[in-house]
Design a protein around this motif. Structure first.
Motif, PDB file in Angstrom:
ATOM      1  N   PHE A 232       3.821   1.763  -6.524  1.00 20.80           N
ATOM      2  CA  PHE A 232       2.406   2.140  -6.605  1.00 20.80           C
ATOM      3  C   PHE A 232       1.563   0.956  -7.056  1.00 20.80           C
ATOM      4  O   PHE A 232       0.497   0.677  -6.492  1.00 20.80           O
ATOM      5  CB  PHE A 232       2.239   3.308  -7.572  1.00 20.80           C
ATOM      6  N   GLN A 233       2.050   0.231  -8.086  1.00 27.61           N
ATOM      7  CA  GLN A 233       1.283  -0.905  -8.607  1.00 27.61           C
ATOM      8  C   GLN A 233       1.159  -2.003  -7.556  1.00 27.61           C
ATOM      9  O   GLN A 233       0.110  -2.654  -7.445  1.00 27.61           O
ATOM     10  CB  GLN A 233       1.941  -1.451  -9.865  1.00 27.61           C
ATOM     11  N   ILE A 234       2.188  -2.194  -6.750  1.00 31.03           N
ATOM     12  CA  ILE A 234       2.106  -3.165  -5.657  1.00 31.03           C
ATOM     13  C   ILE A 234       1.026  -2.738  -4.665  1.00 31.03           C
ATOM     14  O   ILE A 234       0.230  -3.565  -4.196  1.00 31.03           O
ATOM     15  CB  ILE A 234       3.478  -3.304  -4.957  1.00 31.03           C
ATOM     16  N   GLY A 235       0.988  -1.457  -4.351  1.00 39.81           N
ATOM     17  CA  GLY A 235      -0.048  -0.952  -3.459  1.00 39.81           C
ATOM     18  C   GLY A 235      -1.442  -1.182  -4.009  1.00 39.81           C
ATOM     19  O   GLY A 235      -2.365  -1.563  -3.280  1.00 39.81           O
ATOM     20  N   GLU A 236      -1.614  -0.962  -5.318  1.00 42.84           N
ATOM     21  CA  GLU A 236      -2.913  -1.188  -5.961  1.00 42.84           C
ATOM     22  C   GLU A 236      -3.334  -2.653  -5.860  1.00 42.84           C
ATOM     23  O   GLU A 236      -4.517  -2.956  -5.670  1.00 42.84           O
ATOM     24  CB  GLU A 236      -2.830  -0.775  -7.430  1.00 42.84           C
ATOM     25  N   LEU A 237      -2.380  -3.557  -5.977  1.00 42.54           N
ATOM     26  CA  LEU A 237      -2.703  -4.986  -5.989  1.00 42.54           C
ATOM     27  C   LEU A 237      -2.856  -5.569  -4.586  1.00 42.54           C
ATOM     28  O   LEU A 237      -3.695  -6.443  -4.369  1.00 42.54           O
ATOM     29  CB  LEU A 237      -1.614  -5.753  -6.754  1.00 42.54           C
ATOM     30  N   GLU A 238      -2.059  -5.109  -3.633  1.00 41.88           N
ATOM     31  CA  GLU A 238      -2.032  -5.742  -2.323  1.00 41.88           C
ATOM     32  C   GLU A 238      -2.814  -4.990  -1.251  1.00 41.88           C
ATOM     33  O   GLU A 238      -3.211  -5.580  -0.245  1.00 41.88           O
ATOM     34  CB  GLU A 238      -0.576  -5.914  -1.858  1.00 41.88           C
ATOM     35  N   MET A 239      -3.019  -3.698  -1.430  1.00 44.41           N
ATOM     36  CA  MET A 239      -3.642  -2.887  -0.384  1.00 44.41           C
ATOM     37  C   MET A 239      -4.975  -2.297  -0.814  1.00 44.41           C
ATOM     38  O   MET A 239      -5.467  -1.360  -0.189  1.00 44.41           O
ATOM     39  CB  MET A 239      -2.680  -1.756   0.026  1.00 44.41           C
ATOM     40  N   ALA A 240      -5.574  -2.855  -1.858  1.00 47.71           N
ATOM     41  CA  ALA A 240      -6.799  -2.259  -2.409  1.00 47.71           C
ATOM     42  C   ALA A 240      -7.909  -2.170  -1.376  1.00 47.71           C
ATOM     43  O   ALA A 240      -8.592  -1.143  -1.261  1.00 47.71           O
ATOM     44  CB  ALA A 240      -7.259  -3.057  -3.627  1.00 47.71           C
ATOM     45  N   ASP A 241      -8.117  -3.234  -0.608  1.00 46.07           N
ATOM     46  CA  ASP A 241      -9.206  -3.228   0.378  1.00 46.07           C
ATOM     47  C   ASP A 241      -8.964  -2.197   1.465  1.00 46.07           C
ATOM     48  O   ASP A 241      -9.872  -1.443   1.857  1.00 46.07           O
ATOM     49  CB  ASP A 241      -9.356  -4.617   0.998  1.00 46.07           C
ATOM     50  N   ALA A 242      -7.731  -2.149   1.985  1.00 50.12           N
ATOM     51  CA  ALA A 242      -7.413  -1.189   3.043  1.00 50.12           C
ATOM     52  C   ALA A 242      -7.523   0.237   2.531  1.00 50.12           C
ATOM     53  O   ALA A 242      -8.064   1.113   3.219  1.00 50.12           O
ATOM     54  CB  ALA A 242      -6.006  -1.451   3.578  1.00 50.12           C
ATOM     55  N   ILE A 243      -7.040   0.479   1.316  1.00 48.62           N
ATOM     56  CA  ILE A 243      -7.103   1.817   0.733  1.00 48.62           C
ATOM     57  C   ILE A 243      -8.551   2.251   0.527  1.00 48.62           C
ATOM     58  O   ILE A 243      -8.933   3.383   0.847  1.00 48.62           O
ATOM     59  CB  ILE A 243      -6.315   1.844  -0.596  1.00 48.62           C
ATOM     60  N   THR A 244      -9.364   1.360   0.017  1.00 49.60           N
ATOM     61  CA  THR A 244     -10.782   1.690  -0.191  1.00 49.60           C
ATOM     62  C   THR A 244     -11.479   1.986   1.125  1.00 49.60           C
ATOM     63  O   THR A 244     -12.265   2.948   1.233  1.00 49.60           O
ATOM     64  CB  THR A 244     -11.495   0.537  -0.912  1.00 49.60           C
ATOM     65  N   ALA A 245     -11.186   1.205   2.158  1.00 46.96           N
ATOM     66  CA  ALA A 245     -11.818   1.414   3.468  1.00 46.96           C
ATOM     67  C   ALA A 245     -11.428   2.771   4.045  1.00 46.96           C
ATOM     68  O   ALA A 245     -12.280   3.509   4.580  1.00 46.96           O
ATOM     69  CB  ALA A 245     -11.426   0.299   4.432  1.00 46.96           C
ATOM     70  N   ILE A 246     -10.160   3.128   3.955  1.00 45.64           N
ATOM     71  CA  ILE A 246      -9.699   4.424   4.483  1.00 45.64           C
ATOM     72  C   ILE A 246     -10.376   5.567   3.734  1.00 45.64           C
ATOM     73  O   ILE A 246     -10.852   6.533   4.329  1.00 45.64           O
ATOM     74  CB  ILE A 246      -8.173   4.526   4.377  1.00 45.64           C
TER      75      ILE A 246
END
Length: 470
Positions: A232-246
């Motif tokens: 989960f923490q990796i997702g927060e650090l590496e995918m923040a922009d993609a997650i926010t856009a979705i």
């Protein structure tokens, strides 16, 4: 092949985008014009048998992935809404509802949202809630309900995050390498984040300190939980922009819903990182969906595996259509998703005849059930209890039951069905979605009458319930 018009524009567009093709390139692959493809994707023209065959040959997909189960979740939610006595004077046919779900999904979502608001407002009025008189309009859905419906109507599959997680898992050697070692190593090497044991008295699963770049994990949590929190923490650090856009593209009403969705998307990435798509798909087929063996292979919990199996909805590479739910002892469904035809009630409790309720009586065992819903569809249902907690003798223990299963036509893909008589209709227990929308008569476990059936009350006869259904 039946001579019916098939409008599957959304699925065609999803398939094209999953293969990262322009309309021109996609149309050329299947031998049609770009204008015809554009009309298909916008549901202005139906798909012919020849186009279906060309799609199957060009992209190696099962035609049934495209031609069956079209908009099942939307159709189920729409049907439940229109079963309300509010719509007593108009009863659309199943074919009419299918046309709406396929050709006007935006209208269907709007009607469902309006009905949900009506139900919430009615419940407030009926209970004389102290907010009566202060609300000037329909009650809006909670942030949690909005997010739940978002995942529900995208089939609980997020293509961009799934691909990114699978690519990273390949770089880290997961699942061949134990995720409990690979994920903390990646956090430290890529992000300078140390993973350490948290304080025994903190009472949280995960705490990240951005100042010291330290991730604290609960020492009492199972290894699978600690691995998931690291992912989960990796997702927060590496995918923040993609997650926010979705999340922003989902059009939520409140900032609270947006934040809850971002957490849900990071959770989705974590599950996909621990159990990468193709590896899990092939392992599920090899091990015939043995939940314990899959959990061992991927360093995950049975719940994590069951939930992830229900997300295997990649266009052209779908797994067995599986339903998944988590239920607490009070009967509240705290997680749910169904890629099968079985849908969960949006209002009211689950059917008491469903074996998931029995799981609390036999902890540590997987309970099997053959079940049939009122529409005649039959299922293999599995249920087991799980406990969450830890932290000493006085620490609270949270207990849930999880349910997972499939339509009986896919039961052969599950090791659990090997000694069950799938051909004997008498072996299937009659279950429903919820009493309010189940019109099955003669059910000894009925809690409340169905919404759209007239009751017959005979003072001289008393059965399991004090009425009969006309």
């Amino acid at each position: 092949m039946r001579n019916t018009k098939l409008f599957i524009g959304r699925k065609i567009r999803d398939l094209r985008e999953a293969n990262r093709l322009t309309q021109a390139a996609f149309a050329e692959r299947i031998g049609i014009s770009t204008s015809y493809l554009n009309q298909i994707e916008n549901n202005q023209r139906s798909v012919s048998a020849s186009v279906l065959l060309a799609l199957a040959e060009a992209f190696r997909i099962d035609i049934s992935d495209l031609s069956s189960g079209e908009s099942e979740r939307l159709l189920s939610a729409l049907s439940e809404a229109l079963n309300d006595p509010l719509f007593e004077t108009f009863r659309p046919s199943l074919q009419e509802l299918k046309l709406v779900a396929q050709n006007a999904p935006g209208f269907a979502h709007a009607l469902i949202a309006a009905h949900q608001a009506y139900r919430r407002n009615s419940e407030q009025l009926a209970s004389f809630d102290d907010t009566l008189g202060r609300n000037t309009g329909f009650a809006e859905p909670s942030a949690y309900e909005e997010v739940r419906d978002f995942f529900h109507f995208v089939d609980n599959y997020i293509h961009e995050l799934d691909l990114a997680a699978e690519e990273l898992a390949a770089k880290l050697g997961i699942p061949e390498r134990d995720p409990s070692a690979a994920l903390p190593d990646h956090l430290e090497q890529r992000h300078g984040v140390r993973t350490v044991r948290g304080g025994a008295d903190e009472g949280v699963l995960r705490r990240f300190d951005p100042e010291t770049r330290t991730l604290y994990l609960n020492p009492f949590s199972p290894v699978s939980t600690r691995s998931f929190q690291a992912a989960f923490q990796i997702g927060e650090l590496e995918m923040a922009d993609a997650i926010t856009a979705i999340a922003e593209n989902a059009g939520f009403r409140t900032a609270e819903a947006l934040d809850i969705c971002r957490i849900g998307l990071a959770n989705y990435f974590a599950g996909a990182l621990m159990m990468p798509y193709e590896a899990l798909l092939s392992s599920a087929r090899e091990l015939r969906h043995d939940l314990d063996l899959l959990a061992t292979r991927f360093g995950a919990s049975v719940e994590q595996v069951a939930h992830r199996l229900s997300t295997l909805q990649r266009p052209g590479r779908k797994g067995v259509p599986i339903f998944f739910a988590r239920i607490d002892r009070a009967g509240n469904i705290t997680k749910r998703h169904s890629a099968a035809k079985l849908q969960f009630a949006r209002f009211g409790a689950a059917c008491p005849l469903w074996n998931v309720h029995q799981a609390f009586e036999t902890p540590g065992r997987i309970i099997r059930q053959l079940a049939e819903t009122p529409d005649g569809v039959r299922y293999l249902c599995l249920a087991t209890e799980i406990a969450k907690g830890g932290g000493g003798f006085r620490a609270p223990q949270r207990r849930y039951a999880i349910a997972v299963g499939c339509e009986v036509t896919h039961a052969g893909d599950f090791v659990y069905a090997d000694d069950m008589d799938l051909t004997n209709r008498a072996a299937f227990d009659p279950i429903g979605i919820s009493c309010r929308i189940c019109e099955r008569s003669g059910c000894a476990q009925r809690a409340v009458p169905p919404l759209k059936r007239r009751l017959v009350v005979d003072h001289n006869i008393r059965g399991a319930v004090p009425y009969r259904l006309d």
